[in-house]
Design an enzyme around this catalytic site. Structure first.
Site, PDB file in Angstrom:
ATOM      1  N   HIS A   1       0.757  -1.257  -0.067  1.00  0.00           N
ATOM      2  CA  HIS A   1       0.081  -0.116   0.159  1.00  0.00           C
ATOM      3  C   HIS A   1       0.850   1.283   0.103  1.00  0.00           C
ATOM      4  CE1 HIS A   1      -3.276  -2.666   0.886  1.00  0.00           C
ATOM      5  NE2 HIS A   1      -2.732  -2.968   1.948  1.00  0.00           N
TER       6      HIS A   1
ATOM      7  N   HIS B   1      -6.908  -4.600  -1.131  1.00  0.00           N
ATOM      8  CA  HIS B   1      -6.212  -5.617  -1.634  1.00  0.00           C
ATOM      9  C   HIS B   1      -6.810  -6.518  -2.856  1.00  0.00           C
ATOM     10  CE1 HIS B   1      -6.323  -4.994   2.657  1.00  0.00           C
ATOM     11  NE2 HIS B   1      -4.853  -5.363   2.845  1.00  0.00           N
TER      12      HIS B   1
END
Lengths: 209, 330
Positions: free
Chosen positions: B57, B216
């Protein structure tokens, strides 16, 4: 039960998980994010690699070493949950003076309760608890009824399978699949499947030994 | 799979090594267990802010360590929560005695691992749980909404408050407020590939988009055919507004976040479309952020976050910050 039992079974689990790796990965890609199988495989390998470190340790230390390794080496939910399982097993009363079948049932039951609390999940939420809780309950109940070990373990294999299959029609309320709502229906939970494989492997190895 | 990679096992450590060397003026990276700290020690009496989560991320969270934001970050494997020993080691390194505030995204794995870490600490700690993703139905019986891009805003705003010497309780209260005042909606145009997996997490047709995607690549509300940016932006904002219910004439922060594979040129186009929609609702955007801050590896897509502002939030948004990924006022 000995530390050799732990390592021998970890090796057997590695084989059976690897045989079903593609299926577990696919299940996780359908309703999760695809990392579960890698976490499980990494965790098992870490445990097997501990063989020289734990083989001469007392049971409590060996289990605690496994717990810390699993906790720090896996990550994700699997690490926390399996770490909690082994940490609680390690705290089992008098386990250093020998672990027979009765003792195993008792400490496993307590460990599953601890995992349940850590994950804040119960039966029916489409997680590994749909396998672990019925397995722990069956072990305890049948053992109290003084059924033979073989009868109990065969029943456990059956209950684990039913629990795993039951996740297929559930809507997830815990874990990553919970974000899918209705879309998770029709898919078996990958954590339930991997737990069922591990339980079945250990039961079969005990029956056959 | 095409990735800059030597082998999957070293993927994270090599990247952390590079991050350490590239930003040695701001951060220090520790290994075994891995955690990122500022290059300088925490000021005495200052609450230490620690966040973390699965890698993939970036720049969240390592790139947000530095003056005015985080004191430490714990990177897990790609898309896997970090482990309690990382949180313990990071806390021991940055707790000046004023306590540790954990900023945790609402994902089961993150919660469990941070919880175990906190239990192992001897010092005091508190946790701000972010759950800004309006794509997910919330209920007290479920895991609930996901923590996504607004986590970046929480880290900036609480980070600023912590620099003033505010107490652990005050920091937690502001963090909870910013989270509650924020709503995020994400859309994916493509999947992403976890290095260890080697193939995309999900399949998305060439003309399909996943509306309400998580960070995700986990599926969202629905899959649909691609439409104009204006239509997509309007739908995202509608979903956020429905949840956030901003007051008329209220002031907002508009954050257009890239998922990693969408160019800035498109992110600014989304910003333009979003501004038009928000103005048509008689609302005012007075603070803004555009860029790749909370990504999903190479996923094409974007999320929009709106945060309802008040004087306290604005003050701590504008204050100086000096991290690898966010720098102003210094």
């Amino acid at each position: 039960m000995s530390t050799k039992f732990l390592i021998d079974n970890a090796k057997l689990i590695e084989l059976s998980i690897n045989e079903n790796a593609e299926e577990i990965e696919k299940l996780d890609q359908e309703i999760g994010d695809g990392d579960h199988i890698f976490n499980v495989q990494r965790g098992i390998k870490l445990v097997i690699d501990l063989e020289p470190t734990i083989k001469d340790l007392p049971m409590s230390k060996a289990l605690n070493t496994i717990a810390m390794k699993v906790l720090s080496g896996i990550g994700g939910s699997s690490g926390a949950l399996f770490g909690t399982l082994f940490m609680t097993l390690a705290k089992g009363k008098n386990i250093d003076s020998g672990v027979d079948f009765n003792k195993s049932v008792e400490i496993f039951y307590d460990a599953v309760q601890a995992v349940k609390m850590r994950g804040k999940a119960d039966i029916g939420e489409k997680t590994m608890m749909d396998v672990l809780i019925p397995v722990a309950n069956t072990l305890k109940e049948l053992n109290q009824k003084e059924e033979s070990m073989e009868t109990i373990l065969n029943k456990v294999i059956e209950v684990a399978r039913e629990g795993m299959l039951s996740t297929k029609e559930l809507i997830a309320t815990k874990g990553r699949a919970s974000f899918l709502g209705e879309r998770a229906k029709g898919h078996i939970d990958p954590g339930a499947r991997s737990s069922q494989i591990m339980i079945t492997t250990v039961c079969e190895s005990v029956i056959n030994s | 799979m095409k990735k800059f990679m030597n082998n999957a096992d070293d993927f994270l450590n090599e990247s952390l090594q590079g991050f350490k060397m590239a930003h040695s003026d701001i951060v220090n990276v520790h290994f075994d267990p891995s955690f990122i700290t500022r290059s300088s020690k925490t000021k005495e009496g200052k609450v230490a802010l620690i966040s973390g989560g699965g890698s993939g991320h970036e720049p969240m969270h390592g790139g947000l360590v530095g003056f005015g934001m985080l004191d430490a970050a714990c990177p897990g494997y790609v898309f896997s929560a970090p482990t309690p020993d990382q949180m313990v080691a990071a806390s021991e390194a940055v707790d000046s005695g004023a306590g540790v505030l954990f900023i945790v995204k609402n994902y089961s794995g993150d919660i469990m691992n941070f919880e175990m870490g906190a239990e192992m600490l001897t010092g005091k700690s508190a946790t701000v749980l972010t759950n800004d993703d309006v794509a997910v139905e919330d209920s007290s019986f479920t895991t609930g909404r996901r923590g996504v891009a607004a986590t970046v805003l929480v880290e900036k705003i609480v980070g600023s408050l912590a620099e003033t010497g505010a107490s652990l309780k005050e920091c937690k209260t502001l963090g909870d407020k910013v989270n509650k005042n924020s709503g995020t909606m994400g859309v994916a145009f493509s999947s992403c590939t976890v290095p260890a997996a080697g193939k995309p997490t999900f399949d998305l047709g060439l003309d399909e988009i996943e509306f309400g995607v998580g960070i995700h690549g986990e599926p969202g509300r629905r899959r649909e055919k691609i439409k104009s940016s204006k239509e997509i932006t309007d739908e995202m904002l509608e979903a956020i507004m429905e949840d956030l219910k901003p007051d008329n004439n209220g002031e907002l922060l508009l954050f257009v976040n890239g998922m990693g594979g969408t160019p800035l040129l498109e992110l600014y186009l989304i910003f333009d479309n979003a501004m038009k929609y928000i103005e048509s609702k008689n609302l005012k955007v007075s603070k803004s952020l555009v860029g790749n801050y909370c990504t999903s590896l190479e996923m094409q897509g974007a999320s929009i976050t709106l945060t309802k502002l008040d004087g306290e939030i604005v003050k701590h948004w504008d204050s100086p910050v000096n991290t690898a990924a966010m720098r102003w006022g210094m």
